[in-house]
Design an enzyme around this catalytic site. Structure first.
Site, PDB file in Angstrom:
ATOM      1  N   ARG A 194       0.848  -1.192   0.000  1.00  0.00           N
ATOM      2  CA  ARG A 194       0.000   0.000   0.000  1.00  0.00           C
ATOM      3  C   ARG A 194       0.879   1.236   0.000  1.00  0.00           C
ATOM      4  O   ARG A 194       1.787   1.366   0.824  1.00  0.00           O
ATOM      5  CB  ARG A 194      -0.899  -0.001   1.243  1.00  0.00           C
ATOM      6  CG  ARG A 194      -1.579   1.322   1.570  1.00  0.00           C
ATOM      7  CD  ARG A 194      -2.829   1.547   0.736  1.00  0.00           C
ATOM      8  NE  ARG A 194      -3.376   2.880   0.884  1.00  0.00           N
ATOM      9  CZ  ARG A 194      -4.406   3.209   1.640  1.00  0.00           C
ATOM     10  NH1 ARG A 194      -5.004   2.288   2.381  1.00  0.00           N
ATOM     11  NH2 ARG A 194      -4.857   4.443   1.665  1.00  0.00           N
TER      12      ARG A 194
ATOM     13  N   ARG B 267      -5.278   2.161  -4.790  1.00  0.00           N
ATOM     14  CA  ARG B 267      -4.506   1.451  -3.765  1.00  0.00           C
ATOM     15  C   ARG B 267      -4.605  -0.057  -3.927  1.00  0.00           C
ATOM     16  O   ARG B 267      -5.624  -0.569  -4.385  1.00  0.00           O
ATOM     17  CB  ARG B 267      -4.936   1.867  -2.372  1.00  0.00           C
ATOM     18  CG  ARG B 267      -6.389   1.604  -2.085  1.00  0.00           C
ATOM     19  CD  ARG B 267      -6.906   2.470  -0.985  1.00  0.00           C
ATOM     20  NE  ARG B 267      -7.165   3.794  -1.504  1.00  0.00           N
ATOM     21  CZ  ARG B 267      -8.129   4.585  -1.084  1.00  0.00           C
ATOM     22  NH1 ARG B 267      -8.904   4.242  -0.116  1.00  0.00           N
ATOM     23  NH2 ARG B 267      -8.313   5.756  -1.611  1.00  0.00           N
TER      24      ARG B 267
ATOM     25  N   ASP C 169      -6.885  -1.347   1.158  1.00  0.00           N
ATOM     26  CA  ASP C 169      -7.278  -0.392   2.190  1.00  0.00           C
ATOM     27  C   ASP C 169      -8.020  -1.211   3.229  1.00  0.00           C
ATOM     28  O   ASP C 169      -9.038  -1.845   2.912  1.00  0.00           O
ATOM     29  CB  ASP C 169      -8.183   0.688   1.599  1.00  0.00           C
ATOM     30  CG  ASP C 169      -8.554   1.768   2.604  1.00  0.00           C
ATOM     31  OD1 ASP C 169      -7.802   1.952   3.579  1.00  0.00           O
ATOM     32  OD2 ASP C 169      -9.581   2.419   2.407  1.00  0.00           O
TER      33      ASP C 169
ATOM     34  N   ASP D 203      -9.758  -1.040   7.025  1.00  0.00           N
ATOM     35  CA  ASP D 203     -10.227  -0.133   8.063  1.00  0.00           C
ATOM     36  C   ASP D 203     -10.981  -0.911   9.122  1.00  0.00           C
ATOM     37  O   ASP D 203     -11.876  -1.708   8.803  1.00  0.00           O
ATOM     38  CB  ASP D 203     -11.171   0.929   7.477  1.00  0.00           C
ATOM     39  CG  ASP D 203     -10.446   1.929   6.602  1.00  0.00           C
ATOM     40  OD1 ASP D 203      -9.413   2.451   7.046  1.00  0.00           O
ATOM     41  OD2 ASP D 203     -10.919   2.175   5.481  1.00  0.00           O
TER      42      ASP D 203
END
Length: 170
Positions: free
Chosen positions: A84, A95, A98, A100
């Site tokens: 990343r 990207r 990702d 989260d």
């Protein structure tokens, strides 16, 4: 022995997502047990439309790790291993991965720059739909409604439609 933490993570990629999303799930399994995996959903990019669509998914990880460790060590380690690159000029740019942390048990937390539950759950269809697949009856703290209701409502309102990509398995 205490119950493991229930960690809900959102995954997204638009650089080799067919490879990077399953790899991210495999790497998450190094930190606990992956007990839920959503389907993979395609959505248009947000914030920077001049890039490929994103593939999105959600994972439920049961782990002894606390929320701070997930945010400050686990997520950056996996994102680094999957190459990343963060563009300081374009936080919404393309990207490889990702990750989260979006929900943690039934807690309300602030960890560095993250607020949990993620405030975007109620407004981002690409976040709500995969989460609702793995925990439809989960009532989001502060929103006082379930993930399935949020996902249904967002799908009815959204112009940014999701496309199920069932050929990609996590």
């Amino acid at each position: 022995m205490s119950q493991p933490n229930q960690v809900f993570l959102a995954l997204g990629s638009n650089i080799e997502p067919e490879k990077n999303l399953p790899q991210a799930v495999q790497l998450l399994a190094d930190f606990g047990t992956v007990t839920g995996k959503s389907s993979v959903w395609q959505s248009a990019p947000v914030g920077d439309p001049d890039q490929p669509d994103f593939l999105n998914a959600a994972v439920l990880l049961e782990t002894e790790q606390n929320a701070d460790t997930i945010c400050e060590r686990v997520v950056p380690e996996i994102e680094s291993r999957l190459n990343r690159v963060r563009d300081p000029q374009n936080k919404n740019g393309p990207r490889t991965i990702d990750l989260d942390l979006v929900l943690f048990n039934r807690d309300t937390l602030r960890i560095a720059h993250r607020i949990i539950p993620d405030p975007e759950i109620g407004s981002r269809v690409f976040l709500a739909v995969p989460l609702a697949e793995i925990a439809p009856d989960y009532e989001v703290p502060g929103l006082n409604t379930t993930l399935s209701v949020i996902a249904r409502d967002l799908q009815q309102l959204s112009q940014n439609q999701l496309l199920l990509r069932d050929e990609i398995q996590l």
